[in-house]
Design a protein around this motif. Structure first.
Motif, PDB file in Angstrom:
ATOM      1  N   ALA A  13       0.823  -1.207   0.000  1.00  0.00           N
ATOM      2  CA  ALA A  13       0.000   0.000   0.000  1.00  0.00           C
ATOM      3  C   ALA A  13       0.855   1.254   0.000  1.00  0.00           C
ATOM      4  O   ALA A  13       0.530   2.247  -0.662  1.00  0.00           O
ATOM      5  CB  ALA A  13      -0.926  -0.006   1.211  1.00  0.00           C
ATOM      6  N   LEU A  14       1.957   1.222   0.746  1.00  0.00           N
ATOM      7  CA  LEU A  14       2.854   2.374   0.781  1.00  0.00           C
ATOM      8  C   LEU A  14       3.413   2.675  -0.606  1.00  0.00           C
ATOM      9  O   LEU A  14       3.477   3.834  -1.028  1.00  0.00           O
ATOM     10  CB  LEU A  14       4.008   2.112   1.751  1.00  0.00           C
ATOM     11  CG  LEU A  14       5.070   3.215   1.808  1.00  0.00           C
ATOM     12  CD1 LEU A  14       4.476   4.505   2.352  1.00  0.00           C
ATOM     13  CD2 LEU A  14       6.251   2.781   2.653  1.00  0.00           C
ATOM     14  N   GLU A  15       3.806   1.611  -1.329  1.00  0.00           N
ATOM     15  CA  GLU A  15       4.335   1.828  -2.674  1.00  0.00           C
ATOM     16  C   GLU A  15       3.238   2.319  -3.610  1.00  0.00           C
ATOM     17  O   GLU A  15       3.475   3.166  -4.481  1.00  0.00           O
ATOM     18  CB  GLU A  15       4.956   0.539  -3.213  1.00  0.00           C
ATOM     19  CG  GLU A  15       5.543   0.665  -4.613  1.00  0.00           C
ATOM     20  CD  GLU A  15       6.726   1.616  -4.699  1.00  0.00           C
ATOM     21  OE1 GLU A  15       7.203   1.859  -5.820  1.00  0.00           O
ATOM     22  OE2 GLU A  15       7.176   2.120  -3.646  1.00  0.00           O
ATOM     23  N   GLY A  16       2.025   1.806  -3.443  1.00  0.00           N
ATOM     24  CA  GLY A  16       0.911   2.296  -4.249  1.00  0.00           C
ATOM     25  C   GLY A  16       0.682   3.773  -4.025  1.00  0.00           C
ATOM     26  O   GLY A  16       0.437   4.547  -4.961  1.00  0.00           O
ATOM     27  N   GLU A  17       0.789   4.174  -2.758  1.00  0.00           N
ATOM     28  CA  GLU A  17       0.626   5.585  -2.421  1.00  0.00           C
ATOM     29  C   GLU A  17       1.717   6.436  -3.065  1.00  0.00           C
ATOM     30  O   GLU A  17       1.451   7.510  -3.621  1.00  0.00           O
ATOM     31  CB  GLU A  17       0.666   5.741  -0.901  1.00  0.00           C
ATOM     32  CG  GLU A  17       0.503   7.154  -0.401  1.00  0.00           C
ATOM     33  CD  GLU A  17       0.506   7.200   1.114  1.00  0.00           C
ATOM     34  OE1 GLU A  17      -0.540   7.475   1.683  1.00  0.00           O
ATOM     35  OE2 GLU A  17       1.563   6.943   1.721  1.00  0.00           O
ATOM     36  N   ARG A  18       2.958   5.955  -3.016  1.00  0.00           N
ATOM     37  CA  ARG A  18       4.072   6.705  -3.596  1.00  0.00           C
ATOM     38  C   ARG A  18       3.888   6.881  -5.105  1.00  0.00           C
ATOM     39  O   ARG A  18       4.111   7.971  -5.654  1.00  0.00           O
ATOM     40  CB  ARG A  18       5.389   5.965  -3.328  1.00  0.00           C
ATOM     41  CG  ARG A  18       6.631   6.748  -3.771  1.00  0.00           C
ATOM     42  CD  ARG A  18       7.886   5.903  -3.741  1.00  0.00           C
ATOM     43  NE  ARG A  18       7.870   4.840  -4.747  1.00  0.00           N
ATOM     44  CZ  ARG A  18       8.096   5.045  -6.042  1.00  0.00           C
ATOM     45  NH1 ARG A  18       8.327   6.276  -6.505  1.00  0.00           N
ATOM     46  NH2 ARG A  18       8.062   4.031  -6.896  1.00  0.00           N
ATOM     47  N   LEU A  19       3.460   5.817  -5.777  1.00  0.00           N
ATOM     48  CA  LEU A  19       3.261   5.882  -7.222  1.00  0.00           C
ATOM     49  C   LEU A  19       2.135   6.841  -7.588  1.00  0.00           C
ATOM     50  O   LEU A  19       2.230   7.588  -8.565  1.00  0.00           O
ATOM     51  CB  LEU A  19       2.977   4.480  -7.769  1.00  0.00           C
ATOM     52  CG  LEU A  19       4.186   3.532  -7.780  1.00  0.00           C
ATOM     53  CD1 LEU A  19       3.730   2.089  -7.958  1.00  0.00           C
ATOM     54  CD2 LEU A  19       5.167   3.926  -8.882  1.00  0.00           C
ATOM     55  N   CYS A  20       1.067   6.816  -6.811  1.00  0.00           N
ATOM     56  CA  CYS A  20      -0.035   7.739  -7.080  1.00  0.00           C
ATOM     57  C   CYS A  20       0.412   9.186  -6.879  1.00  0.00           C
ATOM     58  O   CYS A  20       0.041  10.075  -7.653  1.00  0.00           O
ATOM     59  CB  CYS A  20      -1.234   7.421  -6.182  1.00  0.00           C
ATOM     60  SG  CYS A  20      -2.129   5.926  -6.670  1.00  0.00           S
ATOM     61  N   LYS A  21       1.225   9.408  -5.855  1.00  0.00           N
ATOM     62  CA  LYS A  21       1.753  10.752  -5.636  1.00  0.00           C
ATOM     63  C   LYS A  21       2.565  11.211  -6.836  1.00  0.00           C
ATOM     64  O   LYS A  21       2.572  12.392  -7.194  1.00  0.00           O
ATOM     65  CB  LYS A  21       2.648  10.785  -4.402  1.00  0.00           C
ATOM     66  CG  LYS A  21       1.908  10.823  -3.085  1.00  0.00           C
ATOM     67  CD  LYS A  21       2.933  10.977  -1.970  1.00  0.00           C
ATOM     68  CE  LYS A  21       2.248  11.088  -0.624  1.00  0.00           C
ATOM     69  NZ  LYS A  21       3.238  11.317   0.443  1.00  0.00           N
ATOM     70  N   PHE A  31      -0.524  -1.848  -7.191  1.00  0.00           N
ATOM     71  CA  PHE A  31       0.022  -2.127  -5.864  1.00  0.00           C
ATOM     72  C   PHE A  31      -1.077  -2.174  -4.809  1.00  0.00           C
ATOM     73  O   PHE A  31      -1.065  -3.016  -3.911  1.00  0.00           O
ATOM     74  CB  PHE A  31       1.082  -1.084  -5.500  1.00  0.00           C
ATOM     75  CG  PHE A  31       2.477  -1.503  -5.881  1.00  0.00           C
ATOM     76  CD1 PHE A  31       3.208  -2.362  -5.074  1.00  0.00           C
ATOM     77  CD2 PHE A  31       3.058  -1.040  -7.047  1.00  0.00           C
ATOM     78  CE1 PHE A  31       4.485  -2.760  -5.423  1.00  0.00           C
ATOM     79  CE2 PHE A  31       4.337  -1.423  -7.409  1.00  0.00           C
ATOM     80  CZ  PHE A  31       5.059  -2.292  -6.595  1.00  0.00           C
ATOM     81  N   PHE A  32      -2.021  -1.259  -4.897  1.00  0.00           N
ATOM     82  CA  PHE A  32      -3.123  -1.273  -3.934  1.00  0.00           C
ATOM     83  C   PHE A  32      -3.942  -2.554  -4.066  1.00  0.00           C
ATOM     84  O   PHE A  32      -4.380  -3.147  -3.066  1.00  0.00           O
ATOM     85  CB  PHE A  32      -4.023  -0.050  -4.133  1.00  0.00           C
ATOM     86  CG  PHE A  32      -3.483   1.218  -3.527  1.00  0.00           C
ATOM     87  CD1 PHE A  32      -3.085   1.256  -2.194  1.00  0.00           C
ATOM     88  CD2 PHE A  32      -3.394   2.379  -4.280  1.00  0.00           C
ATOM     89  CE1 PHE A  32      -2.596   2.428  -1.630  1.00  0.00           C
ATOM     90  CE2 PHE A  32      -2.902   3.558  -3.729  1.00  0.00           C
ATOM     91  CZ  PHE A  32      -2.498   3.575  -2.402  1.00  0.00           C
ATOM     92  N   GLU A  33      -4.178  -2.983  -5.321  1.00  0.00           N
ATOM     93  CA  GLU A  33      -4.913  -4.233  -5.531  1.00  0.00           C
ATOM     94  C   GLU A  33      -4.140  -5.413  -4.937  1.00  0.00           C
ATOM     95  O   GLU A  33      -4.732  -6.330  -4.348  1.00  0.00           O
ATOM     96  CB  GLU A  33      -5.151  -4.463  -7.033  1.00  0.00           C
ATOM     97  CG  GLU A  33      -6.181  -3.529  -7.657  1.00  0.00           C
ATOM     98  CD  GLU A  33      -7.613  -3.956  -7.374  1.00  0.00           C
ATOM     99  OE1 GLU A  33      -7.824  -4.843  -6.519  1.00  0.00           O
ATOM    100  OE2 GLU A  33      -8.528  -3.389  -8.007  1.00  0.00           O
ATOM    101  N   ALA A  48      -8.165   2.990   4.628  1.00  0.00           N
ATOM    102  CA  ALA A  48      -7.349   3.950   3.873  1.00  0.00           C
ATOM    103  C   ALA A  48      -7.005   3.406   2.486  1.00  0.00           C
ATOM    104  O   ALA A  48      -6.984   4.154   1.497  1.00  0.00           O
ATOM    105  CB  ALA A  48      -6.074   4.266   4.646  1.00  0.00           C
ATOM    106  N   ILE A  49      -6.755   2.106   2.389  1.00  0.00           N
ATOM    107  CA  ILE A  49      -6.452   1.499   1.086  1.00  0.00           C
ATOM    108  C   ILE A  49      -7.660   1.578   0.171  1.00  0.00           C
ATOM    109  O   ILE A  49      -7.555   1.940  -1.007  1.00  0.00           O
ATOM    110  CB  ILE A  49      -6.003   0.028   1.264  1.00  0.00           C
ATOM    111  CG1 ILE A  49      -4.628  -0.023   1.943  1.00  0.00           C
ATOM    112  CG2 ILE A  49      -5.951  -0.690  -0.088  1.00  0.00           C
ATOM    113  CD1 ILE A  49      -4.198  -1.413   2.346  1.00  0.00           C
TER     114      ILE A  49
END
Length: 594
Positions: A13-21, A31-33, A48-49
């Motif tokens: 989830a952290l990496e998904g957040e970074r990529l979205c940013k 990544f979120f999936e 949050a996810i």
């Protein structure tokens, strides 16, 4: 560094957040999936996810998936008794339903956001909810006015009442964000108040609001918002008949669009300037800007814009008495209209060509004199302009008619969350919506960037925040594959079909206790679930396009005014094209004429 490739839900989830940013929503969603596939027992993390995954799909325009995850977020928030979470999930659902044209359901969701925010004393949430409700009524009003093909100020009662509601909620939002000292939010409110007043026909009021919006855009150095404000000021002055002032605003818009390197908007500005100079009866300048629009439309492959440029150029050349050039562009307009299926444009071009051929004395078998390229700087084939250096445009830029348009965007169109995804990831993405009037670039106004919630959790749980593989590497695919291949179904129980939720002794009691208290009898929730289960994508009704749209074309409400004014003048000019040409020749022979 050696680390396990089997990533945890939180790490994914952290990496998904970074990529979205970073703006890579597709990889971020993957990544979120994967994080959901791995699952977690931490209910707040899962919520949050869901929220961020819903917003990622929103940006990818996969609205059915966005609805699905925002619904999961709402269900989980209600289940665990998280009132603030429920409010924000409701707001996210409302914004997604708005984009899908489900305006009544969207109002219910946004009102829920407002009610809970007020109940919890959450002033920031209250301000956003007020703004979002205004957005829904604003979008609904525009949708209704499109269906009725009305110009600003000439609206049926239903449309007027809807837009007045939008304005009322924007006013309430403005009052609250002033109290909170949020200048960026004030700018958004002023912009949308200007847009609603414009649609209501209150052009002087719209100008006052857009000037406020312009001042705040300059405060923040937000060139995109500044460009939109100049564009909207130009539009409003058109309807007040102050074409000279409009031209100056459009030139400023053109300058900024060049600075922003936005060719489509640059072309729109040129088109707007061409039409404005037509209204000023300065046809030579009109031709100059329409040719510039034509060049960019061809470069961008915008056949709709190219056809409209040819139509406008034909009219301008008729006004100058240059019938051969006019015939050339009328033929191009006909060809493009036939190609894109614009029946109205096709009929208009045929009438224009017939009148011009008669004026030029051409019989049925005569080749059009307009087939030869009549103007310098262009190739003979199909009026294809050569890409000449546009020094005169280096300092110019364009704008978009009453912003937001483009629920095509555009609409577009065009619509996004309260602020850029990257700015408020930690606040459950509810902060990320931007108004009809705004675009993601509006996020530049947001100065604060809170520490993302997932990063906080990473630090708290001692996980590595930098161990994730780049989505450009094989490790990325291996990581996703290894995570998704885990047989976690046996370890997870579904509460209301919530994906990714692992039931443990730590959360089971909490889920059951809170879930029992929240079950039946909630009118809002039952209605919402009914809405969600419907085929929303199939129900979406796109605004009718009597005239096709293209990326280099401004909004049609302004164009319709130009079209009517030009048509009236063209009718007068076409009564006797031969005599009109004689008058033009006489004018050229008079002393002092240019």
């Amino acid at each position: 560094m050696n680390y396990r490739m089997e990533a945890s839900c939180l790490e994914l989830a952290l990496e998904g957040e970074r990529l979205c940013k970073a703006g890579d929503f597709k990889a971020g969603a993957a990544f979120f999936e994967a994080a959901v596939q791995v699952g977690t027992e931490d209910l707040k993390t899962l919520s949050a996810i869901y929220s961020q995954l819903g917003n990622a799909y929103f940006y990818l325009k996969e609205y059915s998936k966005a609805l699905e995850y925002h619904k999961h977020d709402l269900t989980l928030a209600r289940t665990i008794g998280d009132r603030i979470g429920e409010a924000k999930a409701s707001g996210n659902l409302g914004n997604t339903l708005k984009i899908l044209g489900q305006f009544d359901e969207a109002v219910v969701c946004c009102q829920r956001h407002l009610d809970i925010s007020q109940e919890q004393g959450d002033k920031i949430g209250e301000a956003r909810a007020l703004y979002n409700i205004g957005n829904v009524y604003h979008a609904k009003g525009k949708h209704l006015s499109w269906n009725m093909a009305q110009d600003p100020g000439y609206l049926p009662q239903e449309v007027k009442e809807t837009l007045q509601k939008a304005s009322e909620y924007y006013e309430r939002n403005l009052s609250l964000v002033k109290e909170l000292g949020d200048r960026a939010a004030q700018g958004r409110a002023y912009g949308n108040l200007g847009n609603t007043q414009y649609l209501l026909g209150n052009f002087s009021e719209a100008i006052a609001f857009h000037k406020e919006r312009l001042a705040i855009a300059k405060e923040f150095g937000d060139k995109a918002a500044e460009r939109r404000a100049y564009s909207n000021l130009g539009n409003a002055h058109i309807f007040l008949g102050r074409f000279d002032i409009s031209a100056e605003y459009y030139k400023k818009t053109l300058q900024l669009s060049r600075q922003l390197k936005d060719q489509a908007v640059e072309a729109q500005a040129c088109y707007s300037l061409g039409n404005t100079y037509t209204l000023l009866q300065d046809y030579e300048k009109a031709i100059e800007y329409h040719l510039k629009h034509l060049v960019i439309a061809q470069e961008l492959g915008d056949r709709v814009g190219e056809g409209r440029a040819c139509w406008s150029l034909g009219n301008a050349y008729v006004s100058l008495g240059s019938h051969e050039q006019a015939l050339h562009f009328a033929r191009k307009h006909l060809e493009i209209s036939q190609e894109i299926g614009d029946r109205t444009g096709e009929l208009t071009a045929q009438v224009n060509m017939a009148q011009l051929r008669t004026a030029l004395g051409l019989g049925p078998g005569d080749e059009d004199v307009g087939m030869a390229c009549p103007y310098s700087g262009y190739e003979a084939q199909g009026a294809r302009p050569k890409r000449v250096q546009r020094n005169s445009m280096d300092s110019l830029d364009l704008l978009k008619f009453p912003s937001e348009k483009k629920i095509n965007r555009t609409p577009s169109d065009e619509e996004c969350f309260f602020d850029l995804l990257s700015k408020f990831q930690s606040n459950r993405m509810d902060d990320q919506r931007c108004p009809l009037e705004e675009c993601p670039s509006e996020a530049a106004e947001a100065a604060a960037t809170p520490v993302p919630a997932l990063e906080e959790r990473i630090r708290k749980h001692g996980a590595h925040s930098s161990l994730m593989a780049s989505p450009q590497t094989e490790e990325f695919f291996d990581l996703i594959a290894s995570s998704q291949s885990r047989r976690l179904d046996d370890q997870r129980a579904n509460v209301g079909n919530l994906p990714g939720l692992r039931i443990t002794h730590n959360n089971l009691g909490h889920l059951c206790m809170e879930g029992d208290a929240q079950e039946p009898g909630d009118e809002f929730f039952n209605m919402l679930m009914k809405c969600q289960s419907s085929r929303i994508d199939d129900q979406r009704c796109a605004p009718p396009d009597s005239i096709p749209r293209g990326p280099t074309m401004p909004d049609e409400d302004f164009f319709s005014l130009i079209q009517r004014v030009q048509a009236k003048r063209m009718d007068e000019q076409r009564v006797d094209l031969a005599s009109a040409q004689e008058e033009a020749e006489e004018e050229q022979q008079r002393p002092g004429s240019s």
